[in-house]
Design an enzyme around this catalytic site. Structure first.
Site, PDB file in Angstrom:
ATOM      1  N   ASP A   7      29.767  64.326  37.299  1.00 34.69           N
ATOM      2  CA  ASP A   7      28.890  65.465  37.003  1.00 34.69           C
ATOM      3  C   ASP A   7      29.569  66.363  35.964  1.00 34.69           C
ATOM      4  O   ASP A   7      30.785  66.282  35.764  1.00 34.69           O
ATOM      5  CB  ASP A   7      28.602  66.271  38.280  1.00 34.69           C
ATOM      6  CG  ASP A   7      27.649  67.433  37.995  1.00 34.69           C
ATOM      7  OD1 ASP A   7      26.590  67.196  37.380  1.00 34.69           O
ATOM      8  OD2 ASP A   7      27.968  68.581  38.342  1.00 34.69           O
ATOM      9  N   SER A   8      28.768  67.217  35.366  1.00 28.17           N
ATOM     10  CA  SER A   8      29.326  68.177  34.408  1.00 28.17           C
ATOM     11  C   SER A   8      30.230  69.193  35.110  1.00 28.17           C
ATOM     12  O   SER A   8      31.007  69.873  34.447  1.00 28.17           O
ATOM     13  CB  SER A   8      28.186  68.899  33.692  1.00 28.17           C
ATOM     14  OG  SER A   8      27.346  69.524  34.641  1.00 28.17           O
ATOM     15  N   CYS A  70      24.752  64.094  37.537  1.00 29.39           N
ATOM     16  CA  CYS A  70      24.241  65.123  36.624  1.00 29.39           C
ATOM     17  C   CYS A  70      22.874  64.708  36.070  1.00 29.39           C
ATOM     18  O   CYS A  70      22.755  63.659  35.417  1.00 29.39           O
ATOM     19  CB  CYS A  70      25.238  65.300  35.481  1.00 29.39           C
ATOM     20  SG  CYS A  70      24.761  66.549  34.301  1.00 29.39           S
ATOM     21  N   THR A  72      21.235  66.141  33.689  1.00 34.21           N
ATOM     22  CA  THR A  72      21.225  66.239  32.233  1.00 34.21           C
ATOM     23  C   THR A  72      21.839  64.983  31.605  1.00 34.21           C
ATOM     24  O   THR A  72      21.272  64.400  30.669  1.00 34.21           O
ATOM     25  CB  THR A  72      21.996  67.505  31.789  1.00 34.21           C
ATOM     26  OG1 THR A  72      21.423  68.636  32.455  1.00 34.21           O
ATOM     27  CG2 THR A  72      21.922  67.708  30.303  1.00 34.21           C
ATOM     28  N   GLU A 147      25.729  79.406  40.776  1.00 31.78           N
ATOM     29  CA  GLU A 147      27.195  79.431  40.656  1.00 31.78           C
ATOM     30  C   GLU A 147      27.766  80.804  41.027  1.00 31.78           C
ATOM     31  O   GLU A 147      28.920  80.918  41.424  1.00 31.78           O
ATOM     32  CB  GLU A 147      27.624  78.993  39.255  1.00 31.78           C
ATOM     33  CG  GLU A 147      27.321  77.524  39.077  1.00 31.78           C
ATOM     34  CD  GLU A 147      28.008  76.858  37.913  1.00 31.78           C
ATOM     35  OE1 GLU A 147      28.708  77.531  37.144  1.00 31.78           O
ATOM     36  OE2 GLU A 147      27.819  75.636  37.772  1.00 31.78           O
ATOM     37  N   CYS A 185      17.875  69.047  39.023  1.00 34.52           N
ATOM     38  CA  CYS A 185      19.169  69.607  38.622  1.00 34.52           C
ATOM     39  C   CYS A 185      20.059  69.645  39.857  1.00 34.52           C
ATOM     40  O   CYS A 185      19.579  69.951  40.959  1.00 34.52           O
ATOM     41  CB  CYS A 185      18.970  71.019  38.065  1.00 34.52           C
ATOM     42  SG  CYS A 185      20.523  71.847  37.678  1.00 34.52           S
ATOM     43  N   HIS A 187      22.088  71.708  40.957  1.00 36.31           N
ATOM     44  CA  HIS A 187      22.269  72.986  41.658  1.00 36.31           C
ATOM     45  C   HIS A 187      21.093  73.367  42.565  1.00 36.31           C
ATOM     46  O   HIS A 187      21.238  74.201  43.449  1.00 36.31           O
ATOM     47  CB  HIS A 187      22.460  74.109  40.634  1.00 36.31           C
ATOM     48  CG  HIS A 187      23.759  74.056  39.914  1.00 36.31           C
ATOM     49  ND1 HIS A 187      24.193  72.926  39.252  1.00 36.31           N
ATOM     50  CD2 HIS A 187      24.734  74.974  39.761  1.00 36.31           C
ATOM     51  CE1 HIS A 187      25.381  73.175  38.709  1.00 36.31           C
ATOM     52  NE2 HIS A 187      25.715  74.416  39.001  1.00 36.31           N
TER      53      HIS A 187
END
Ligand code: DGL
Length: 265
Positions: A7-8, A70, A72, A147, A185, A187
């Protein structure tokens, strides 16, 4: 079986969390490219370059199967990732789209994700192949709010309401009524309780993290050796302290040991 999860940053730990439940007999390597996050606002070429160096690291360190947690990177770099490594790779888009297609009765689905994921139309294209119409909406403010730890905060609720109202207007403007919202996503699974409050009661939520873990378990049905708990090694490209602190919220359990790594450009 060693599964590499990429993941990023920390968000992909929501996918690892589901994998640990679905495939408890495997061991895991997790790379969070925290030095170069967020990916969601970057170009396709940059995302592919970053993602390729991360997955190559995972394979060099023994990963036999890769999960691209991820959204993206899954949306924009899957071809480059698959071309760069000699192991099977599963992204989150296909499992999420398939789950949404199975659930929707109206054949209309909404998708929320980062700006880059939405601009790629990866979910829309995948859903179209399954005969489902999708409207997508970029929600760039949600990642920093999660976050910040504001997963149940009035500001986040207000922001989510604005995005989802705009999305609903777009759907009804085109004469459609979505009955599924895909959380596109890493998150967003942490926002599920808040989103359920904001959304109409009959809207189903599809969590790509859960769908991906479910599909990975199907691919790897006999992976691992019984009667042992999974070993997980964490690697991050920026502050290991921050990874431990923020990451444990995403993983739902404490993270003790994180190794700092440098990836080639
Ligand atoms: N992991 C990213 C995703 O799922 C979100 C964070 C970022 O933009 O890097 O799209």
């Amino acid at each position: 079986m060693k599964i590499g999860v990429f993941d990023s940053g920390f968000g992909g730990l929501t996918v690892l969390r589901e994998l640990l439940t679905s495939i408890p007999l495997a061991d895991y390597l997790y790379v969070g490219d925290t030095a170069r996050l967020p990916y969601g606002s970057k170009s396709a070429a940059t995302i592919a370059r970053y993602a390729v160096s991360s997955v190559q690291f995972l394979v060099e360190h023994g990963a036999e199967y890769l999960v691209i947690a991820c959204n993206t990177a899954s949306a924009l770099a899957m071809n480059q990732i698959r071309a760069a490594v000699p192991v099977d790779v599963l992204g989150v888009i296909e499992p999420g789209a398939l789950a949404a297609a199975r659930i929707t009765s109206s054949k209309n689905v909404s998708v929320i994700g980062t700006a880059a994921t939405v601009a790629s139309h990866a979910y829309q294209k995948e859903l179209q192949k399954l005969g489902i119409h999708a409207v997508e909406k970029a929600c760039p403010l949600l990642v920093p709010l999660v976050e910040e730890g504001w997963t149940d905060h009035p500001v986040t609720e207000q922001v989510a309401r604005i995005y989802l109202d705009e999305l609903a207007h777009e759907q009804t403007g085109s004469g459609n009524h979505a009955d599924v919202l895909v959380l596109g996503c890493t998150h967003y699974p942490l926002l599920k309780p808040l989103l359920r409050r904001v959304l109409p009661g009959n809207m189903h939520l599809v969590d790509s993290a859960q769908s991906t873990a479910h599909d990975a378990a199907k691919h790897l049905s006999s992976a691992g050796s019984p009667a042992r708990s999974p070993k997980v090694q964490f690697f991050a490209t920026d502050s290991v302290d921050k990874f431990r602190q923020l990451g444990s919220g995403f993983l739902g359990r404490p993270i003790d040991d994180v190794r700092l790594i440098t990836l080639p450009e």
